[in-house]
Design an enzyme around this catalytic site. Structure first.
Site, PDB file in Angstrom:
ATOM      1  N   GLU A 212       0.818  -1.218   0.000  1.00 52.48           N
ATOM      2  CA  GLU A 212       0.000   0.000   0.000  1.00 52.48           C
ATOM      3  C   GLU A 212       0.855   1.272   0.000  1.00 52.48           C
ATOM      4  OE1 GLU A 212      -2.818  -0.438   3.213  1.00 52.48           O
ATOM      5  OE2 GLU A 212      -4.215  -1.479   1.889  1.00 52.48           O
ATOM      6  N   GLU A 286      -6.393  -8.161  -1.037  1.00 55.44           N
ATOM      7  CA  GLU A 286      -6.980  -8.236   0.308  1.00 55.44           C
ATOM      8  C   GLU A 286      -8.470  -7.957   0.190  1.00 55.44           C
ATOM      9  OE1 GLU A 286      -5.120  -5.818   3.253  1.00 55.44           O
ATOM     10  OE2 GLU A 286      -3.158  -6.774   3.038  1.00 55.44           O
TER      11      GLU A 286
END
Length: 639
Positions: A212, A286
């Site tokens: 991220e 995810e």
């Protein structure tokens, strides 16, 4: 995954799939469900490995994954080996396969694998290679997420705290000091991972580059540097990045597959990905089927089972690959938990149950059976049988009849450090120059008058005059009044690291302990004796030789309490609660089960039966405020 305490979901997204007419975009096809049979595409069956995980497209332009040239989809689930007792790895992996998933994903925590500079730990519960090879034996593929930053709600996002010693260094950038540390780590880590790759006969089909980074985005050269760092050390399998949809363009690297992290599927996600990387298959790296808890922040997080059923059904409908985060969360044993900013510093609880498909203790949930039903419905072959549930036990209450005040325990710690001014945990000259990562730290200095004490303590500190409690210090409280007294007395400040932040730029400044000078009536105090209370196993070995005091009532202040759990000839998993206790940690045979705190939401601690000895087991509780009288056991958690 996102860890700022807020939920990073795409907001206000259009449900239109059609891009501007100038963009040749093909959304994922919605078609009648077709069954699959990938029994020939398992690590044990696939012998001729000419081509690894790749991407392709149909004659109609719809992108898909390929494995050894065959059309393939990733049905994954996350299990963190470092959060699960090694003895239970096989059970959790068997349950993942029986659910219909074909891939296990895991983060790799740098801070646990290199606790001191140049000292690497890859044994016991940190034996990464053994975990991957066990997955291989079971016919599961593996995606590794080596960071160096991983988030995962672990202390400092998995970065080692000794990186904070250099006040000028900038983590997660191409800063010289950080890059040198990453290079040394990768020089050790990648040779462990490389032989496990698909093209070398192993089960690892992909590696994630960082985590991220679009939300951090402080150095445009950093992600390409990491990409090259993996490639030049021998990583040959598919590389990918993962970001929330809104940060996708900032975390993308040219030539690396971009993937998405999200809770709910929006129809314009394919369009967002297409704008970044063209016509590539979609992987939801995810898919958050639950969420984590923080101390003092509401009840246990639950995600609606029907929402999970609806979203996974959409993935199947649109031929999207996904990874369930978490399939099994496990436990933040010891001091490994991180923290988030939610108005104030919030520590992540000990349980990483995550409202996952398997509970913290590995038990089945309704979500598990929903996933199994969906995946079973599209499999041409029967799913493996369900492993038996792990047995539990309810042990009799344990009374703790003996105690030692903290002040009587100091002699059993390693020799204290003498310094003229206080330093943070990270800069304490111990552990071969790597400082202290976890636990508590005690500062002592003599004072001869009362008045206004001013200090910066992170995260929470208790202030004592000799052994009398005077008050607390934290991020919002910087002053404590010291009443007048005669003569000179030791001022004691006990500071706890409750977990370093795991997200955003503020993590660059997450030093713990006393982080500045201390003054009394605006006069700087000097001359400190500093004790490290990292509470490792060898400390409890030494503590067994102490003369413990009997106790029949309550003691105010930090102290250790001891009792015996009699588990019988065949110990089993259990959960323990501490009625009328306040705040502290529980140790079983020297193993740190984690933090308890009366403010909740977590009410019980998970005790794996594999960590118990037949018959007698030593329980030591470190309580910071005031003790209760006994420990109670149950066969189910209270979250």
């Amino acid at each position: 995954m996102p860890c700022s305490g807020e939920q990073h979901f795409p907001r206000g997204l259009s449900t239109l799939c059609s891009p501007p007419s100038s963009v040749p975009f093909c959304p994922p096809p919605s078609c009648p469900l077709s069954r699959y049979n990938w029994s020939h595409l398992t690590p044990l069956e696939l012998k001729n490995r000419s081509v690894g995980l790749g991407t392709g497209s149909t004659v109609t332009g719809h992108a898909h994954f390929t494995l050894n040239g065959h059309k393939f989809r990733i049905f994954g689930g996350s299990i963190h080996y470092f959060r699960v007792p090694r003895e239970y790895w096989r059970d959790r992996l068997l349950k993942l396969k029986a659910c219909g998933l074909n891939t296990v994903t895991t983060y790799i925590p740098w801070n646990l694998h290199e606790p001191e500079r140049g000292k690497f730990e890859f044994s016991g519960n940190l034996d990464l290679e053994a975990f991957v090879l066990m997955a291989w034996e079971m016919g599961l593929w593996v995606i590794l997420r080596p960071g160096p930053y991983i988030c995962a709600e672990i202390d400092l996002g998995g970065l080692p705290s000794w990186l904070l010693q250099d006040y000028k260094s900038r983590m997660r950038t191409t800063d010289k000091g950080f890059v040198e540390a990453v290079d040394r780590y990768f020089d050790h880590l990648v040779p462990r991972m490389a032989p496990l790759q698909y093209r070398q006969g192993g089960p690892v089909i992909a590696f994630q580059v960082e985590n991220e980074y679009g939300a951090f985005n402080m150095d445009k050269h950093y992600m390409p540097y990491l990409q090259e760092a993996l490639l030049k050390r021998g990583v040959v399998e598919l590389l990918l990045t993962s970001d929330v949809p809104t940060e996708l363009p900032k975390g993308y690297i040219k030539g690396v597959l971009a993937t998405i992290n999200m809770r709910k599927y929006f129809k314009d996600i394919p369009k967002r990905l297409y704008r970044v990387q063209g016509n590539k298959p979609i992987l939801i790296m995810e898919y958050w089927i639950g969420w984590f808890d923080c101390w003092g922040l509401g009840p246990h997080q639950f995600t609606n089972v029907r929402d999970v059923e609806r979203t996974v059904s959409q993935f199947i409908k649109y031929n999207i690959s996904f990874n369930a985060y978490m399939f099994h969360g496990g436990t933040n044993f010891g001091f490994m938990n991180g923290a988030v900013l939610n108005g104030i510093h919030r520590s992540v609880v000990t349980s990483y149950d995550y409202d996952a498909a398997l509970t913290e203790a590995g038990d089945y949930t309704e979500k598990y059976f929903i996933l199994r039903k969906i995946l079973g419905s599209i499999s041409e072959i029967p799913l493996p049988p369900l492993p038996d549930p792990t047995p539990k036990s309810v042990y009799p209450d344990v009374s703790l009849f003996h105690y030692l005040p903290l002040w009587e325990v100091l002699q059993y710690l390693h020799a204290p450090v003498k310094m003229s001014v206080p330093v943070s945990m990270e800069n304490l000259p111990i552990n071969n120059g790597s400082g202290q990562s976890f636990g508590l730290i005690l500062y002592e200095t003599p004072i001869c008058s009362g008045g206004c004490l001013h200090a910066h303590a992170e995260d929470m500190a208790q202030v004592f005059l000799n052994d009398s409690v005077l008050g607390i210090l934290n991020e919002n409280i910087r002053n404590v009044h010291i009443p007048a007294f005669k003569g000179c007395q030791p001022l004691r400040i006990l500071v706890e690291n409750q977990g370093r932040l795991v997200f955003r730029q503020k993590m660059l400044y997450e030093r713990k302990g006393l982080t500045d000078s201390v003054s009394l009536n605006k006069v700087t105090l000097k001359g400190y004796t500093i004790y490290s209370l990292d509470m490792k196993m060898d400390f409890f070995d030494r503590l067994r030789s102490a003369t413990w005091r009997p106790i029949t009532g309550s003691y105010e202040g930090p102290a250790f309490y001891r009792g015996t759990l009699r588990a019988g000839p065949s110990p089993k998993d259990t959960f323990l609660s501490l009625p009328d206790w306040n705040y502290g940690f529980v140790f079983i045979n020297g193993r740190n089960l984690g933090r308890y705190w009366s403010i909740g939401p977590q009410k019980t601690l998970y005790l794996p039966g594999v960590w118990l000895h037949p018959e007698d087991n030593e329980i030591i509780v470190f309580e910071k405020v005031m003790n209760g009288l006994f420990i109670r056991f149950t066969d189910e958690p209270k979250l």
